[in-house]
Design a protein around this motif. Structure first.
Motif, PDB file in Angstrom:
ATOM      1  N   VAL A 199     -13.346 -38.889   7.317  1.00 50.63           N
ATOM      2  CA  VAL A 199     -12.290 -39.701   6.711  1.00 50.63           C
ATOM      3  C   VAL A 199     -12.612 -41.172   6.947  1.00 50.63           C
ATOM      4  O   VAL A 199     -13.434 -41.521   7.804  1.00 50.63           O
ATOM      5  CB  VAL A 199     -10.898 -39.350   7.283  1.00 50.63           C
ATOM      6  CG1 VAL A 199     -10.494 -37.941   6.908  1.00 50.63           C
ATOM      7  CG2 VAL A 199     -10.863 -39.538   8.798  1.00 50.63           C
ATOM      8  N   PHE A 200     -11.936 -42.037   6.195  1.00 50.31           N
ATOM      9  CA  PHE A 200     -12.209 -43.474   6.241  1.00 50.31           C
ATOM     10  C   PHE A 200     -10.903 -44.251   6.350  1.00 50.31           C
ATOM     11  O   PHE A 200     -10.361 -44.711   5.342  1.00 50.31           O
ATOM     12  CB  PHE A 200     -12.983 -43.901   4.986  1.00 50.31           C
ATOM     13  CG  PHE A 200     -14.364 -43.315   4.898  1.00 50.31           C
ATOM     14  CD1 PHE A 200     -15.456 -44.008   5.393  1.00 50.31           C
ATOM     15  CD2 PHE A 200     -14.568 -42.072   4.331  1.00 50.31           C
ATOM     16  CE1 PHE A 200     -16.731 -43.474   5.326  1.00 50.31           C
ATOM     17  CE2 PHE A 200     -15.846 -41.522   4.261  1.00 50.31           C
ATOM     18  CZ  PHE A 200     -16.929 -42.232   4.757  1.00 50.31           C
ATOM     19  N   PRO A 201     -10.373 -44.406   7.558  1.00 48.52           N
ATOM     20  CA  PRO A 201      -9.153 -45.217   7.711  1.00 48.52           C
ATOM     21  C   PRO A 201      -9.423 -46.675   7.361  1.00 48.52           C
ATOM     22  O   PRO A 201     -10.577 -47.109   7.293  1.00 48.52           O
ATOM     23  CB  PRO A 201      -8.813 -45.051   9.197  1.00 48.52           C
ATOM     24  CG  PRO A 201     -10.106 -44.699   9.854  1.00 48.52           C
ATOM     25  CD  PRO A 201     -10.890 -43.915   8.842  1.00 48.52           C
ATOM     26  N   LYS A 202      -8.360 -47.416   7.156  1.00 49.19           N
ATOM     27  CA  LYS A 202      -8.498 -48.828   6.776  1.00 49.19           C
ATOM     28  C   LYS A 202      -8.767 -49.680   8.017  1.00 49.19           C
ATOM     29  O   LYS A 202      -8.004 -50.571   8.383  1.00 49.19           O
ATOM     30  CB  LYS A 202      -7.250 -49.302   6.033  1.00 49.19           C
ATOM     31  CG  LYS A 202      -7.480 -50.557   5.200  1.00 49.19           C
ATOM     32  CD  LYS A 202      -6.266 -50.885   4.364  1.00 49.19           C
ATOM     33  CE  LYS A 202      -6.503 -52.125   3.505  1.00 49.19           C
ATOM     34  NZ  LYS A 202      -5.325 -52.457   2.672  1.00 49.19           N
ATOM     35  N   ILE A 203      -9.891 -49.369   8.660  1.00 42.14           N
ATOM     36  CA  ILE A 203     -10.360 -50.071   9.852  1.00 42.14           C
ATOM     37  C   ILE A 203     -11.853 -50.262   9.664  1.00 42.14           C
ATOM     38  O   ILE A 203     -12.566 -49.291   9.371  1.00 42.14           O
ATOM     39  CB  ILE A 203     -10.102 -49.247  11.132  1.00 42.14           C
ATOM     40  CG1 ILE A 203      -8.613 -48.963  11.321  1.00 42.14           C
ATOM     41  CG2 ILE A 203     -10.693 -49.929  12.361  1.00 42.14           C
ATOM     42  CD1 ILE A 203      -8.301 -47.923  12.381  1.00 42.14           C
TER      43      ILE A 203
ATOM     44  N   GLY B 103     -18.206 -62.162  14.409  1.00 43.94           N
ATOM     45  CA  GLY B 103     -17.313 -61.133  14.918  1.00 43.94           C
ATOM     46  C   GLY B 103     -17.617 -60.738  16.350  1.00 43.94           C
ATOM     47  O   GLY B 103     -18.668 -61.070  16.910  1.00 43.94           O
ATOM     48  N   PRO B 104     -16.694 -59.982  16.954  1.00 47.01           N
ATOM     49  CA  PRO B 104     -16.809 -59.632  18.375  1.00 47.01           C
ATOM     50  C   PRO B 104     -18.018 -58.781  18.729  1.00 47.01           C
ATOM     51  O   PRO B 104     -18.444 -58.763  19.875  1.00 47.01           O
ATOM     52  CB  PRO B 104     -15.494 -58.890  18.662  1.00 47.01           C
ATOM     53  CG  PRO B 104     -14.981 -58.461  17.325  1.00 47.01           C
ATOM     54  CD  PRO B 104     -15.443 -59.477  16.359  1.00 47.01           C
TER      55      PRO B 104
ATOM     56  N   THR C  55     -16.661 -56.047  13.408  1.00 46.14           N
ATOM     57  CA  THR C  55     -15.516 -55.734  14.262  1.00 46.14           C
ATOM     58  C   THR C  55     -15.551 -54.308  14.791  1.00 46.14           C
ATOM     59  O   THR C  55     -14.730 -53.946  15.637  1.00 46.14           O
ATOM     60  CB  THR C  55     -14.206 -55.957  13.498  1.00 46.14           C
ATOM     61  OG1 THR C  55     -14.206 -55.159  12.320  1.00 46.14           O
ATOM     62  CG2 THR C  55     -14.038 -57.418  13.111  1.00 46.14           C
ATOM     63  N   LEU C  56     -16.484 -53.478  14.282  1.00 45.53           N
ATOM     64  CA  LEU C  56     -16.662 -52.122  14.805  1.00 45.53           C
ATOM     65  C   LEU C  56     -17.731 -52.142  15.890  1.00 45.53           C
ATOM     66  O   LEU C  56     -18.766 -52.790  15.741  1.00 45.53           O
ATOM     67  CB  LEU C  56     -17.103 -51.161  13.693  1.00 45.53           C
ATOM     68  CG  LEU C  56     -16.140 -50.949  12.520  1.00 45.53           C
ATOM     69  CD1 LEU C  56     -16.760 -50.002  11.494  1.00 45.53           C
ATOM     70  CD2 LEU C  56     -14.800 -50.406  13.007  1.00 45.53           C
ATOM     71  N   PRO C  57     -17.498 -51.429  16.982  1.00 46.53           N
ATOM     72  CA  PRO C  57     -18.510 -51.378  18.040  1.00 46.53           C
ATOM     73  C   PRO C  57     -19.828 -50.803  17.526  1.00 46.53           C
ATOM     74  O   PRO C  57     -19.851 -49.977  16.614  1.00 46.53           O
ATOM     75  CB  PRO C  57     -17.888 -50.455  19.096  1.00 46.53           C
ATOM     76  CG  PRO C  57     -16.438 -50.400  18.780  1.00 46.53           C
ATOM     77  CD  PRO C  57     -16.308 -50.619  17.311  1.00 46.53           C
ATOM     78  N   ILE C  58     -20.924 -51.244  18.133  1.00 53.68           N
ATOM     79  CA  ILE C  58     -22.260 -50.789  17.743  1.00 53.68           C
ATOM     80  C   ILE C  58     -22.588 -49.491  18.471  1.00 53.68           C
ATOM     81  O   ILE C  58     -22.201 -49.291  19.620  1.00 53.68           O
ATOM     82  CB  ILE C  58     -23.297 -51.883  18.073  1.00 53.68           C
ATOM     83  CG1 ILE C  58     -22.977 -53.157  17.279  1.00 53.68           C
ATOM     84  CG2 ILE C  58     -24.713 -51.418  17.769  1.00 53.68           C
ATOM     85  CD1 ILE C  58     -23.721 -54.373  17.765  1.00 53.68           C
ATOM     86  N   ALA C  59     -23.313 -48.593  17.785  1.00 56.45           N
ATOM     87  CA  ALA C  59     -23.720 -47.293  18.362  1.00 56.45           C
ATOM     88  C   ALA C  59     -22.514 -46.559  18.924  1.00 56.45           C
ATOM     89  O   ALA C  59     -22.503 -46.122  20.083  1.00 56.45           O
ATOM     90  CB  ALA C  59     -24.789 -47.501  19.430  1.00 56.45           C
ATOM     91  N   SER C  60     -21.492 -46.404  18.086  1.00 55.48           N
ATOM     92  CA  SER C  60     -20.218 -45.881  18.585  1.00 55.48           C
ATOM     93  C   SER C  60     -19.742 -44.626  17.867  1.00 55.48           C
ATOM     94  O   SER C  60     -18.612 -44.187  18.072  1.00 55.48           O
ATOM     95  CB  SER C  60     -19.139 -46.961  18.477  1.00 55.48           C
ATOM     96  OG  SER C  60     -18.949 -47.355  17.129  1.00 55.48           O
TER      97      SER C  60
END
Length: 293
Positions: free
Chosen positions: A40-44, A62-63, A102-107
């Motif tokens: 699934v693909f939430p709006k994040i 970004g962070p 904004t998404l963590p890497i290798a997560s």
């Protein structure tokens, strides 16, 4: 080819790809694993902006941008551009991309794959290339097994190495939390720790689920075969899952992909409060709340 005229920047959300289930059903001779997965693909997600006619290049903000090289041939945004140029036989530049990471890497939530998919969509739409979805999927697959499913960013049943896609059943509207303990996990290491590479496939799904309770009862019959080996490498994943299961409103919790990000499905409307409660208790964790739709 004449350089494109300067155009207004165009931005797309590169949504996180969340594995609600992930069955490892085999391994091909070339090393690729065969999977059954409901994604699934939430709006994040990350945000990718492209400006045609501007100076060539990729800027990463970004962070979580610090750990990525903006001039590396290994960057999936740049690889997507190169693949599209090879497919069309045209130089598409000058193009300037800005990636807000904004998404963590290798997560375990397909951030890089979704960034590549967003780049393909932006170039196809903004440069009026006219490629059909199937053509884009053919370009996407060599970039990574998750890139084709990220192109549409719609709930899907994913099989094979990621190239066999089918529309997912209708799912109930509910909340979702994504939580990462601030740790990266190596996908190859997790697969190496998986002792059995030939496991049973996902049970057949109905055409739709009546409500969240029915949906989660079906999910309980499924697995993430990578969860146990990932926890053996990164025990903090188990701590995240135990914490999520105790949050008010959470009905189901599981690790996504190869980790370390975990998901929790919540009664709709309770995800924000659950996320804030968790942030207060675990300020160093990455926590995002959204909806499954």
């Amino acid at each position: 080819m004449t350089a494109p005229e300067n155009k207004a920047p165009a931005t797309q959300l590169a949504r996180a790809k969340v594995n609600l289930s992930l069955h490892v059903t085999g391994q091909r001779g070339d090393g690729y694993h065969l999977l059954d997965s409901l994604v699934v693909f939430p709006k994040i997600g990350d945000r990718l902006t492209m400006t045609a006619g501007s100076a060539d290049g990729l800027e990463i903000k970004g962070p979580f941008g610090e750990g990525l090289a903006s001039d590396s041939d290994n960057n999936l945004v740049l690889k997507a551009r190169k693949a599209l140029e090879q497919r069309t036989g045209r130089e598409l530049g000058p193009l300037h991309f800005t990636l807000e990471k904004t998404l963590p890497i290798a997560s375990g939530i397909g951030g890089g794959s979704s960034d590549a998919a967003a780049a393909l969509r932006l170039m196809n739409e903004e440069l009026a290339l006219g490629l059909e979805e199937r053509e884009l999927e053919e370009i996407a697959l060599p970039l990574g097994a998750d890139v084709p499913v990220c192109l549409a960013s719609r709930p899907a049943l994913m099989r094979g190495i990621g190239e066999q896609l089918q529309a997912a059943p209708n799912m109930p509207d509910c909340g979702i939390l994504l939580v990462n303990p601030g740790l990266a996990v190596s996908t190859p290491a997790v697969f190496k720790a998986l002792t059995n590479k030939t496991n049973s496939p996902m049970p057949e799904a109905p055409q739709s689920f009546a409500d969240l309770e029915v949906f989660c009862a079906w999910l309980q019959q499924t697995r993430n075969d990578l969860q146990a080996p990932a926890i053996s490498i990164c025990p903090e994943i188990g701590v995240v899952l135990d914490t999520l299961e105790k949050l008010p409103g959470v009905v189901f919790a599981r690790m996504s992909g190869s980790g370390a990000t975990c998901l929790a499905l919540c009664v709709k409307g309770q995800e924000t409060a659950a996320g804030l409660k968790l942030k207060a208790a675990r300020p160093n964790w990455w926590i995002q709340a959204g909806t499954l739709a």
